[in-house]
Each structure stands twice: as C-alpha cells, then as structure tokens.
Write an enzyme that holds these catalytic residues in place. Structure first.
Site, mmCIF file in Angstrom:
data_model
loop_
_atom_site.group_PDB
_atom_site.id
_atom_site.type_symbol
_atom_site.label_atom_id
_atom_site.label_comp_id
_atom_site.label_asym_id
_atom_site.label_seq_id
_atom_site.Cartn_x
_atom_site.Cartn_y
_atom_site.Cartn_z
ATOM 1 N N GLY A 139 61.583 49.158 33.905
ATOM 2 C CA GLY A 139 62.307 49.081 35.182
ATOM 3 C C GLY A 139 62.391 47.640 35.634
ATOM 4 N N ARG A 140 62.474 47.473 36.958
ATOM 5 C CA ARG A 140 62.661 46.115 37.507
ATOM 6 C C ARG A 140 61.577 45.145 37.031
ATOM 7 N NH1 ARG A 140 64.363 49.053 42.375
ATOM 8 N NH2 ARG A 140 62.159 49.571 42.530
ATOM 9 N N ILE A 141 60.309 45.568 37.135
ATOM 10 C CA ILE A 141 59.220 44.633 36.821
ATOM 11 C C ILE A 141 59.126 44.412 35.308
ATOM 12 C CG2 ILE A 141 56.729 44.203 37.026
ATOM 13 C CD1 ILE A 141 56.829 45.887 39.655
ATOM 14 N N THR B 276 49.294 46.083 35.057
ATOM 15 C CA THR B 276 49.543 45.773 36.471
ATOM 16 C C THR B 276 50.201 46.978 37.148
ATOM 17 O OG1 THR B 276 51.659 44.780 35.867
ATOM 18 C CG2 THR B 276 49.814 43.258 36.170
ATOM 19 N N SER B 277 50.105 48.172 36.513
ATOM 20 C CA SER B 277 50.795 49.337 37.093
ATOM 21 C C SER B 277 49.838 50.091 38.013
ATOM 22 C CB SER B 277 51.363 50.214 35.985
ATOM 23 O OG SER B 277 50.341 50.724 35.136
ATOM 24 N N ARG B 278 49.117 51.069 37.465
ATOM 25 C CA ARG B 278 48.096 51.783 38.229
ATOM 26 C C ARG B 278 46.923 52.051 37.281
ATOM 27 N NH1 ARG B 278 50.266 50.170 42.159
ATOM 28 N NH2 ARG B 278 51.171 51.367 43.890
ATOM 29 N N GLU C 292 39.569 52.101 42.381
ATOM 30 C CA GLU C 292 39.617 50.767 42.991
ATOM 31 C C GLU C 292 38.832 50.823 44.288
ATOM 32 O OE1 GLU C 292 43.582 49.237 43.365
ATOM 33 O OE2 GLU C 292 43.944 49.429 41.215
ATOM 34 N N HIS D 61 43.757 43.832 42.087
ATOM 35 C CA HIS D 61 45.065 44.378 42.502
ATOM 36 C C HIS D 61 45.835 43.359 43.359
ATOM 37 C CE1 HIS D 61 47.304 48.442 43.139
ATOM 38 N NE2 HIS D 61 48.146 47.439 43.088
ATOM 39 N N ALA E 103 48.726 41.659 42.191
ATOM 40 C CA ALA E 103 49.989 41.287 41.524
ATOM 41 C C ALA E 103 51.067 40.858 42.521
ATOM 42 C CB ALA E 103 50.492 42.422 40.648
HETATM 43 C C1 DGY Z 1 52.711 48.130 44.880
HETATM 44 O O1 DGY Z 1 53.482 47.655 45.742
HETATM 45 O O2 DGY Z 1 52.846 49.272 44.461
HETATM 46 C C2 DGY Z 1 51.642 47.246 44.352
HETATM 47 O O3 DGY Z 1 50.758 47.890 43.554
HETATM 48 C C3 DGY Z 1 50.941 46.501 45.470
HETATM 49 O O4 DGY Z 1 51.816 45.566 45.960
#
Ligand code: DGY
Length: 329
Positions: free
Chosen positions: A157-159, A238-240, A269, A288, A290
């Site tokens: 996706g975007r990221i 960097t997702s979940r 977390e 967390h 990012a």
């Molecule tokens: C989000 O926005 O989902 C990130 O994990 C925190 O900014």
C-alpha cells in the site's frame, strides 16, 4: 447552544488540540500513560465525540458506556485495529483515521531500521560505549550490503510503495506481495515484481512488513515462514507486533535461522523488559516511533481533530474508515 462534549485520550500536538478546545467542551487525558480501561470508560460517558489512540480499545462495551449520543470515534493513527469498526458501523457511528500524512515518515523509519540492523549500528554503538573498541578490525561487526540487495515488501500500500521509492535509490531489486496485485503502472514505476509470499521470503535479503493487522495477518510470519527465509536475511516490522510470532522470531534469531530483525512494533506493547528478544544482539527494538516526526504528528493531530469536529457537527468525516455509515439513508 451547548458545545459538544468530547474526550481526548492523550495530549496531542496543538495543531489538533487547539481547534478542538476552541470548539468543544473537551476533557483531555493529560497523563503520559493511557487511561486504564475503567478510567477510559468513565471518561467517555455522555460524550458526543471521542479522540482515541491505538492504545484505547473501542468495542461494544465502550460504545454502550459512551451512550447513544456518541457521534464519532476519531482515531489518532492510520491503523485502526484497536477499533471494532463493524460495531461502530452497526450503530451508525463514523470512525476516522489519519491516512496519507504519515506515509513517508513511516517509510523513512522502516528504511532506517533496515540499514541499522544490516550494518549493526546499535551493536556498534554499544561496543564503543563498553570501551571494547581497541583497533580497526577486518572482521569487526560485518553485515550484509544494503545496496544492490533484494527487498521483499509484504503489503504494497502507501507505506510499502514509499519504502520501494527509497530502495530504488539503493539499487535494490524489489519484490512485493499483497492480497491485491498493484497496477502495472505502479509496478513499472518502482520496478517491483509481484510474487507469492513464500517466494518473496525465500528470495529476499530484507523483508519489510506493511500489512494491516487482521485475523488473516496475525502471526503471518511464523516459525515455518522464518525457516523459509535466507539465513542472511533481515526482517523489519513497522506494521503491528502480532503480525510476527514473537516467540518464533526469538528462536529464529537465537539459532541463526535469520541474521537480524528490527522492530518498531511488538506484541505486546510495550515489550516486557524481560522479553528474551531483548537479550539478543541481532534484534533491534524501538518503541513504536515510525510516525514520530514533529511535522507528521502535527498533521495527524490536525486530521484527527478535523474528523472529530466534523463528526460532532453531524458532517461527513474527511477520512472515514467506514464510509458505509453514510449510505444507510
Ligand atoms: C499508525 O498510525 O497506525 C501508527 O502505527 C502510529 O502512528
């Protein structure tokens, strides 16, 4: 006319806080730590709108306690796995998120983690601070090259695409996997090749995760998939946190099944201070962060405020995650 009553579940940047304070009868949770469940449920009683964070669970119990006057849930994040969206939709409550504004900042951090884990930056820093640096060493802290390597992006996706843009500058070969194949124009723009997940894991030097957390993606990266990766590979998340089976990751890193991991997100977390992952030199963990640039957090705040204010005014949210609430007539 009385001002709408809202609860803001933490102090957010002034770009979002100020407009809400000006327009609403707002209570702001000012502690550094989130409200406990009991405190949260008490705070939202009778509210017209609530601005939540990813630490606040929004479910039927939450919605019942808020009451039937609740008009909007505005989540200060692009992810919304903390919100039971179908429960909100059933009650006609729009849910807002903050898409777009954190894309590049998050991709920056993903690439920083990738480089830091590959080139062993945290280990190098610890080495120097521990007074272990005695001389230049031909075999000291060797790691894989980033330039010219193969990057596998899971979730395009975007990221994921923003990460591909960064990887292009390093001459990386880009593989991706997603439930939906991207347009040919997108694939061409990034020189990205769609492959099945197993092929991506087997071929990539770096694997970066950019999927939403859903029942299907929980433990997507498990022991078996870790075993299918290269022993020289680096995993970046960097997702979940729950997208990775953390116990399996620990064992894979400990046993050299993969080379290293760099995590912005963990399960749970915060990660427990005695979690075995934290004993490993080849695991880099940050809290967390990012999206944590000043500019981006300000933009997220402004968007979350715009969603909250539109919701309490009965207007369409600028960025609803459940636009179907507006189709019910
Ligand atoms: C989000 O926005 O989902 C990130 O994990 C925190 O900014």
């Amino acid at each position: 006319m009385s001002r709408p009553r809202v609860f803001i579940a933490r102090v957010i940047p002034a770009d979002g806080l100020d407009p809400v304070l000006q327009a609403c009868d707002a209570r702001v949770w000012e502690d550094e730590l989130p409200p406990s469940r009991t405190e949260l449920l008490r705070a939202i009683e009778g509210c017209d709108g609530v601005l939540t964070l990813l630490t606040d669970r929004v479910d039927d119990e939450f919605l019942d306690r808020a009451g039937p006057q609740l008009r909007v849930v505005s989540n200060y994040a692009v992810g919304f796995d903390n919100v039971d969206v179908p429960a909100c939709t059933r009650r006609g409550i729009p849910v807002g998120n903050t898409p777009g504004v954190l894309t590049d900042t998050t991709a920056d951090l993903a690439f920083a983690l990738l480089m830091a884990a590959a080139r062993r930056l945290p280990e190098g820093d610890r080495y120097v601070r521990a007074s272990r640096w005695k001389t230049w060493g031909p075999m000291l802290l060797l790691g894989p090259d980033v330039h010219g390597s193969t990057l596998g992006i899971v979730g395009f996706g975007r990221i994921g695409q923003a990460l591909a843009r960064r990887a292009m500058g390093f001459g990386m070969t880009i593989l991706y996997h997603d439930v939906m194949r991207a347009d040919t124009a997108v694939e061409t723009a990034y020189g990205a090749t769609f492959v099945p997940l197993d092929e991506l894991l087997a071929r990539s030097d770096f694997v970066s995760l950019h999927v939403n957390l859903t029942p299907e993606t929980r433990h997507l990266i498990n022991a078996e998939r870790l075993r299918s990766m290269k022993s020289t590979a680096v995993l970046v998340n960097t997702s979940r946190g729950p997208v990775v089976d953390q116990r399996a990751l620990y064992e894979a890193l400990r046993d050299g099944v993969i080379f290293a991991a760099a995590l912005d997100v963990t399960d749970p977390e915060p990660i427990a201070t005695d979690d075995p992952l934290l004993t490993l030199d080849n695991c880099l963990v940050v809290p967390h962060i990012a999206s944590a640039s000043r500019a981006t957090r300000g933009k997220m705040a402004a968007m979350a405020a715009a969603n909250l204010l539109a919701g309490v005014r009965g207007e369409r949210l600028p960025t609803p995650v459940n636009p179907e609430v507006y189709e019910r007539g």
